[in-house]
Design a protein around this motif. Structure first.
Motif, PDB file in Angstrom:
ATOM      1  N   ARG A  83       0.830  -1.204   0.000  1.00 24.75           N
ATOM      2  CA  ARG A  83       0.000   0.000   0.000  1.00 24.75           C
ATOM      3  C   ARG A  83       0.866   1.255   0.000  1.00 24.75           C
ATOM      4  O   ARG A  83       0.574   2.234  -0.692  1.00 24.75           O
ATOM      5  CB  ARG A  83      -0.916  -0.010   1.226  1.00 24.75           C
ATOM      6  CG  ARG A  83      -1.805   1.222   1.347  1.00 24.75           C
ATOM      7  CD  ARG A  83      -2.623   1.441   0.099  1.00 24.75           C
ATOM      8  NE  ARG A  83      -3.423   2.657   0.183  1.00 24.75           N
ATOM      9  CZ  ARG A  83      -3.865   3.327  -0.867  1.00 24.75           C
ATOM     10  NH1 ARG A  83      -3.589   2.908  -2.092  1.00 24.75           N
ATOM     11  NH2 ARG A  83      -4.587   4.417  -0.704  1.00 24.75           N
ATOM     12  N   THR A  84       1.956   1.240   0.762  1.00 22.70           N
ATOM     13  CA  THR A  84       2.870   2.382   0.795  1.00 22.70           C
ATOM     14  C   THR A  84       3.470   2.632  -0.582  1.00 22.70           C
ATOM     15  O   THR A  84       3.571   3.774  -1.042  1.00 22.70           O
ATOM     16  CB  THR A  84       3.998   2.133   1.816  1.00 22.70           C
ATOM     17  OG1 THR A  84       3.426   1.931   3.110  1.00 22.70           O
ATOM     18  CG2 THR A  84       4.951   3.322   1.873  1.00 22.70           C
ATOM     19  N   PHE A  85       3.848   1.558  -1.265  1.00 24.19           N
ATOM     20  CA  PHE A  85       4.419   1.677  -2.608  1.00 24.19           C
ATOM     21  C   PHE A  85       3.392   2.264  -3.571  1.00 24.19           C
ATOM     22  O   PHE A  85       3.720   3.104  -4.417  1.00 24.19           O
ATOM     23  CB  PHE A  85       4.879   0.300  -3.089  1.00 24.19           C
ATOM     24  CG  PHE A  85       5.705   0.337  -4.336  1.00 24.19           C
ATOM     25  CD1 PHE A  85       7.063   0.579  -4.276  1.00 24.19           C
ATOM     26  CD2 PHE A  85       5.123   0.137  -5.580  1.00 24.19           C
ATOM     27  CE1 PHE A  85       7.836   0.619  -5.430  1.00 24.19           C
ATOM     28  CE2 PHE A  85       5.876   0.180  -6.733  1.00 24.19           C
ATOM     29  CZ  PHE A  85       7.237   0.420  -6.661  1.00 24.19           C
ATOM     30  N   GLU A  86       2.146   1.846  -3.451  1.00 24.52           N
ATOM     31  CA  GLU A  86       1.086   2.360  -4.322  1.00 24.52           C
ATOM     32  C   GLU A  86       0.863   3.854  -4.102  1.00 24.52           C
ATOM     33  O   GLU A  86       0.675   4.620  -5.054  1.00 24.52           O
ATOM     34  CB  GLU A  86      -0.217   1.593  -4.068  1.00 24.52           C
ATOM     35  CG  GLU A  86      -0.186   0.154  -4.548  1.00 24.52           C
ATOM     36  CD  GLU A  86      -1.412  -0.626  -4.103  1.00 24.52           C
ATOM     37  OE1 GLU A  86      -2.169  -0.105  -3.242  1.00 24.52           O
ATOM     38  OE2 GLU A  86      -1.621  -1.746  -4.599  1.00 24.52           O
ATOM     39  N   VAL A  87       0.878   4.270  -2.846  1.00 23.33           N
ATOM     40  CA  VAL A  87       0.684   5.689  -2.533  1.00 23.33           C
ATOM     41  C   VAL A  87       1.833   6.522  -3.091  1.00 23.33           C
ATOM     42  O   VAL A  87       1.627   7.604  -3.658  1.00 23.33           O
ATOM     43  CB  VAL A  87       0.558   5.891  -1.010  1.00 23.33           C
ATOM     44  CG1 VAL A  87       0.595   7.376  -0.652  1.00 23.33           C
ATOM     45  CG2 VAL A  87      -0.737   5.263  -0.497  1.00 23.33           C
ATOM     46  N   MET A  88       3.055   6.024  -2.958  1.00 26.14           N
ATOM     47  CA  MET A  88       4.213   6.749  -3.481  1.00 26.14           C
ATOM     48  C   MET A  88       4.165   6.829  -5.003  1.00 26.14           C
ATOM     49  O   MET A  88       4.479   7.867  -5.595  1.00 26.14           O
ATOM     50  CB  MET A  88       5.506   6.074  -3.021  1.00 26.14           C
ATOM     51  CG  MET A  88       5.736   6.159  -1.530  1.00 26.14           C
ATOM     52  SD  MET A  88       7.338   5.511  -1.024  1.00 26.14           S
ATOM     53  CE  MET A  88       8.443   6.714  -1.745  1.00 26.14           C
ATOM     54  N   THR A  89       3.762   5.749  -5.654  1.00 22.33           N
ATOM     55  CA  THR A  89       3.642   5.751  -7.114  1.00 22.33           C
ATOM     56  C   THR A  89       2.621   6.786  -7.564  1.00 22.33           C
ATOM     57  O   THR A  89       2.852   7.552  -8.507  1.00 22.33           O
ATOM     58  CB  THR A  89       3.234   4.358  -7.620  1.00 22.33           C
ATOM     59  OG1 THR A  89       4.246   3.411  -7.263  1.00 22.33           O
ATOM     60  CG2 THR A  89       3.057   4.349  -9.135  1.00 22.33           C
ATOM     61  N   ASP A  90       1.489   6.821  -6.885  1.00 21.54           N
ATOM     62  CA  ASP A  90       0.448   7.793  -7.218  1.00 21.54           C
ATOM     63  C   ASP A  90       0.950   9.220  -7.035  1.00 21.54           C
ATOM     64  O   ASP A  90       0.692  10.097  -7.864  1.00 21.54           O
ATOM     65  CB  ASP A  90      -0.776   7.546  -6.334  1.00 21.54           C
ATOM     66  CG  ASP A  90      -1.920   8.491  -6.659  1.00 21.54           C
ATOM     67  OD1 ASP A  90      -2.577   8.291  -7.696  1.00 21.54           O
ATOM     68  OD2 ASP A  90      -2.144   9.439  -5.880  1.00 21.54           O
ATOM     69  N   SER A  91       1.691   9.470  -5.958  1.00 22.16           N
ATOM     70  CA  SER A  91       2.213  10.815  -5.694  1.00 22.16           C
ATOM     71  C   SER A  91       3.214  11.241  -6.760  1.00 22.16           C
ATOM     72  O   SER A  91       3.208  12.390  -7.213  1.00 22.16           O
ATOM     73  CB  SER A  91       2.873  10.861  -4.310  1.00 22.16           C
ATOM     74  OG  SER A  91       1.931  10.611  -3.293  1.00 22.16           O
TER      75      SER A  91
END
Length: 202
Positions: free
Chosen positions: A16-24
């Motif tokens: 989930r952290t990786f997904e949030v960073m990718t989105d940002s």
């Protein structure tokens, strides 16, 4: 503690952290290249803001009628140690090639080493009975006139700051002086020398 509270295992939290960073990162790239800000994601923006909807539908398609796409018309070049981890999904999402130059992992480290050399020196001038004292580090000198004391303090502080910068590897440092009152009949002078490190000189 956080993943326990959410009922997630460590792998789920990392994903989930990786997904949030990718989105940002995607959002920052799109906003930077378009020069247009994007409203934050919320229920209102998804329903009312076309830009927010277009971005989300391009990378996370949900509309059953319309398909949208955002494509980068040039390669994505990555530098820094995390580039090989974080940028592949970014390049895939933008439909472009990811280029990792030779020694990309230490590119930021080179930039940090090659930053400016900065040195400072402070002096104070104050009235003592009937004389003005200019003090720079351990040096003290007395003057009968305030302008003379201030000029000495400026010159001495500037010279010391420049000497420190040169000893630290600066090339042709530029020296600036900041002078402010420091109470009644007292002044504080700060000299700041800034120069490129010797490794950047030609």
């Amino acid at each position: 503690m956080f993943n326990r509270m959410q009922g997630w295992i460590s792998d789920q939290l990392a994903k989930r952290t990786f997904e949030v960073m990718t989105d940002s990162i995607l959002a920052e790239i799109v906003q930077f290249l378009t020069g247009r800000p994007m409203v934050k994601r919320n229920l209102f923006s998804l329903r009312r803001d076309l830009g927010r909807w277009f971005f989300d539908n391009s990378f996370y398609p949900t509309d059953k009628y319309l398909g949208t796409h955002i494509r980068l018309q040039m390669p994505l070049i990555g530098i820094g140690a995390p580039a090989a981890i974080f940028l592949p999904p970014i390049a895939d999402a933008l439909g472009t090639e990811l280029v990792l130059p030779e020694n990309y992992a230490v590119a930021n480290a080179v930039g940090a080493v090659a930053g400016s050399v900065v040195a400072t020196c402070e002096a104070i001038v104050y009235l003592s009975v009937h004389e003005y004292i200019a003090q720079v580090d351990e040096m003290r000198k007395m003057f009968t006139r305030l302008p003379d004391a201030l000029q000495f303090a400026r010159t001495e502080a500037a010279q010391r700051a420049e000497d420190i910068a040169l000893r630290s590897g600066a090339v042709s440092p530029y020296v600036s002086i900041d002078e402010k009152p420091n109470g009644m009949d007292s002044y504080r002078i700060r000299a700041r020398a800034v120069g490129n490190p010797r490794l950047m000189s030609r």
